[in-house]
Design a protein around this motif. Sequence first.
Motif, mmCIF file in Angstrom:
data_model
loop_
_atom_site.group_PDB
_atom_site.id
_atom_site.type_symbol
_atom_site.label_atom_id
_atom_site.label_comp_id
_atom_site.label_asym_id
_atom_site.label_seq_id
_atom_site.Cartn_x
_atom_site.Cartn_y
_atom_site.Cartn_z
ATOM 1 N N LEU A 187 0.853 -1.183 0.000
ATOM 2 C CA LEU A 187 0.000 0.000 0.000
ATOM 3 C C LEU A 187 0.899 1.246 0.000
ATOM 4 O O LEU A 187 1.124 1.864 1.043
ATOM 5 N N PRO A 188 1.433 1.604 -1.157
ATOM 6 C CA PRO A 188 2.346 2.751 -1.244
ATOM 7 C C PRO A 188 1.705 4.032 -0.706
ATOM 8 O O PRO A 188 0.519 4.284 -0.915
ATOM 9 N N GLY A 189 2.512 4.810 0.010
ATOM 10 C CA GLY A 189 2.028 6.062 0.570
ATOM 11 C C GLY A 189 1.401 5.935 1.936
ATOM 12 O O GLY A 189 1.028 6.945 2.550
ATOM 13 N N SER A 190 1.249 4.707 2.433
ATOM 14 C CA SER A 190 0.666 4.514 3.759
ATOM 15 C C SER A 190 1.713 4.781 4.834
ATOM 16 O O SER A 190 2.911 4.862 4.559
ATOM 17 N N GLY A 191 1.237 4.930 6.060
ATOM 18 C CA GLY A 191 2.120 5.129 7.200
ATOM 19 C C GLY A 191 2.260 3.851 8.012
ATOM 20 O O GLY A 191 1.499 2.895 7.845
ATOM 21 N N ILE A 192 3.234 3.842 8.908
ATOM 22 C CA ILE A 192 3.508 2.681 9.755
ATOM 23 C C ILE A 192 3.654 3.131 11.200
ATOM 24 O O ILE A 192 4.386 4.083 11.497
ATOM 25 N N ILE A 193 2.953 2.471 12.096
ATOM 26 C CA ILE A 193 3.191 2.595 13.528
ATOM 27 C C ILE A 193 3.468 1.191 14.036
ATOM 28 O O ILE A 193 2.612 0.303 13.949
ATOM 29 N N THR A 194 4.677 0.977 14.537
ATOM 30 C CA THR A 194 5.050 -0.335 15.050
ATOM 31 C C THR A 194 5.579 -0.204 16.462
ATOM 32 O O THR A 194 6.175 0.827 16.821
ATOM 33 N N GLU A 195 5.355 -1.221 17.268
ATOM 34 C CA GLU A 195 5.776 -1.174 18.666
ATOM 35 C C GLU A 195 7.254 -0.820 18.804
ATOM 36 O O GLU A 195 7.645 -0.136 19.751
ATOM 37 N N GLU A 196 8.059 -1.271 17.864
ATOM 38 C CA GLU A 196 9.501 -1.127 18.028
ATOM 39 C C GLU A 196 10.050 0.225 17.589
ATOM 40 O O GLU A 196 11.252 0.450 17.618
ATOM 41 N N GLN A 197 9.186 1.149 17.189
ATOM 42 C CA GLN A 197 9.642 2.511 16.909
ATOM 43 C C GLN A 197 10.032 3.198 18.216
ATOM 44 O O GLN A 197 9.407 2.965 19.258
ATOM 45 N N LEU A 208 -3.544 -1.269 27.777
ATOM 46 C CA LEU A 208 -2.997 -1.903 26.583
ATOM 47 C C LEU A 208 -2.571 -0.809 25.611
ATOM 48 O O LEU A 208 -3.191 0.255 25.556
ATOM 49 N N SER A 209 -1.532 -1.085 24.839
ATOM 50 C CA SER A 209 -1.120 -0.167 23.784
ATOM 51 C C SER A 209 -1.908 -0.458 22.518
ATOM 52 O O SER A 209 -2.399 -1.572 22.309
ATOM 53 N N THR A 210 -2.020 0.545 21.658
ATOM 54 C CA THR A 210 -2.855 0.420 20.466
ATOM 55 C C THR A 210 -2.479 -0.785 19.620
ATOM 56 O O THR A 210 -3.348 -1.496 19.100
ATOM 57 N N TRP A 211 -1.166 -1.050 19.475
ATOM 58 C CA TRP A 211 -0.754 -2.197 18.656
ATOM 59 C C TRP A 211 -1.144 -3.528 19.288
ATOM 60 O O TRP A 211 -1.231 -4.529 18.606
ATOM 61 N N ASP A 212 -1.411 -3.528 20.607
ATOM 62 C CA ASP A 212 -1.844 -4.761 21.272
ATOM 63 C C ASP A 212 -3.270 -5.145 20.885
ATOM 64 O O ASP A 212 -3.593 -6.326 20.809
ATOM 65 N N TYR A 213 -4.127 -4.134 20.700
ATOM 66 C CA TYR A 213 -5.555 -4.425 20.564
ATOM 67 C C TYR A 213 -6.182 -4.000 19.238
ATOM 68 O O TYR A 213 -7.344 -4.324 18.976
ATOM 69 N N ALA A 214 -5.449 -3.283 18.375
ATOM 70 C CA ALA A 214 -6.067 -2.712 17.173
ATOM 71 C C ALA A 214 -6.714 -3.774 16.298
ATOM 72 O O ALA A 214 -7.886 -3.665 15.911
ATOM 73 N N ALA A 215 -5.961 -4.815 15.959
ATOM 74 C CA ALA A 215 -6.513 -5.875 15.113
ATOM 75 C C ALA A 215 -7.599 -6.647 15.844
ATOM 76 O O ALA A 215 -8.652 -6.962 15.278
ATOM 77 N N GLY A 216 -7.367 -6.962 17.111
ATOM 78 C CA GLY A 216 -8.326 -7.736 17.882
ATOM 79 C C GLY A 216 -9.647 -7.030 18.076
ATOM 80 O O GLY A 216 -10.710 -7.655 18.078
ATOM 81 N N TRP A 226 -0.785 1.620 8.921
ATOM 82 C CA TRP A 226 -0.669 0.279 9.491
ATOM 83 C C TRP A 226 -0.204 0.395 10.938
ATOM 84 O O TRP A 226 0.748 1.106 11.236
ATOM 85 N N VAL A 227 -0.885 -0.327 11.831
ATOM 86 C CA VAL A 227 -0.469 -0.416 13.231
ATOM 87 C C VAL A 227 -0.116 -1.869 13.499
ATOM 88 O O VAL A 227 -0.984 -2.753 13.373
ATOM 89 N N ILE A 228 1.152 -2.133 13.843
ATOM 90 C CA ILE A 228 1.598 -3.525 13.917
ATOM 91 C C ILE A 228 2.304 -3.833 15.230
ATOM 92 O O ILE A 228 3.008 -3.001 15.804
#
Length: 258
Positions: free
Chosen positions: A57-67, A206-214, A79-81
Motif C-alpha cells: 500500500l504505497p504512501g501509507s504510514g507505519i506505527i510499530t511497537e519497536e519505533q 494496553l497499547s494500540t498495537w496490542d488491541y487494534a486488530a483484535g 498500518w499499526v503492527i
Amino acid sequence: MEQLWKQVEPLVRTCGQMLLGRISGEEQVHQKGAADFVTDTDLAVSRALSEGLLAALPGSGIITEEQPEHTFDYSRDTWVIDPLDGTSNYIFNLRISAVSVALFREGKPVLGIIYDPYADEMFHAVRGKGAFLNGSPIHASAKTRLSEGLVAFGTSPYYRELSGVTFQKLQRVFARCIDVRRCGSAALDLAAVACGRTAGFFEQILSTWDYAAGALLIAEAGGRVSRLDGSALRFDGKEPLVAAGPSVYEELLELVAD
C-alpha cells in the motif's frame, strides 16, 4: 480491501514463520523497562512487515511497537503492527505469541490480522465483511451469562502499580464465571473472544498495537469492545479495555468498570 488482505496474508504468514525459526539460547534479548523486553526476532519481523506493508500500500504510514517514538496520526492510511505480541512467552519458549497487523483508514480499523504460527491459525477481519479463522466465519460467544464461560485477563505487567486493582476486579470476575485465563498475548486473548472460545477479556492498560486488530475482529464477529468506562476506544496510545460476547458484555463491564 479484500484484495489487499489477499496480498498481505502471505507476508504475515511468512513473518509468523520467523517466530518458529527461533533457536533456544541464541536469541538476543534486550530489556526496555520493567518486564518489557525486545528480541532480535521482534526487530527482524518489524522490519520485514514494515517493508512488505508499505510495498503493498504505497504512501501509507507505519506505527510499530519497536519505533522509538509513536505519533498516532491517521490522516492517511496507516498500518499499526505488533511484530511479536507475547514477547515474554517467546523468550521462555512458551509458544504462545502472535503477529498482529491492523490497517486504519480515516481513523478507524478497516483490516485486522492476527496470526498464531504455533497453531497455524490466521484470524482476519474486514470492516463490514465479518471475521474469519483460516477462511471460515467466526462469531463471538452466544453465552448469556458469565457463569457459562471463561474470562481472560491481562496483568499490565509494565505497570505493577495497577496490580491491586487488576486482581480486585479479577476476584469479582472469578466469582462469577467458570474460570479465568491469562495467556500472555493480548492479541490472542482478543482473538479467543472473537471466535467464542472465551466469554470475555479485560486489562487495565494496553497499547494500540496490542488491541487494534483484535478490536476489529471482535466487532466483526458480533462482540462488543470498549474502554473500561464503556466509552469507545480511541486508538491513540494506552487504553483500558474490556471485550465480550454481546450478551455478557454488560455483566463483565459492571464487574471491571473504572
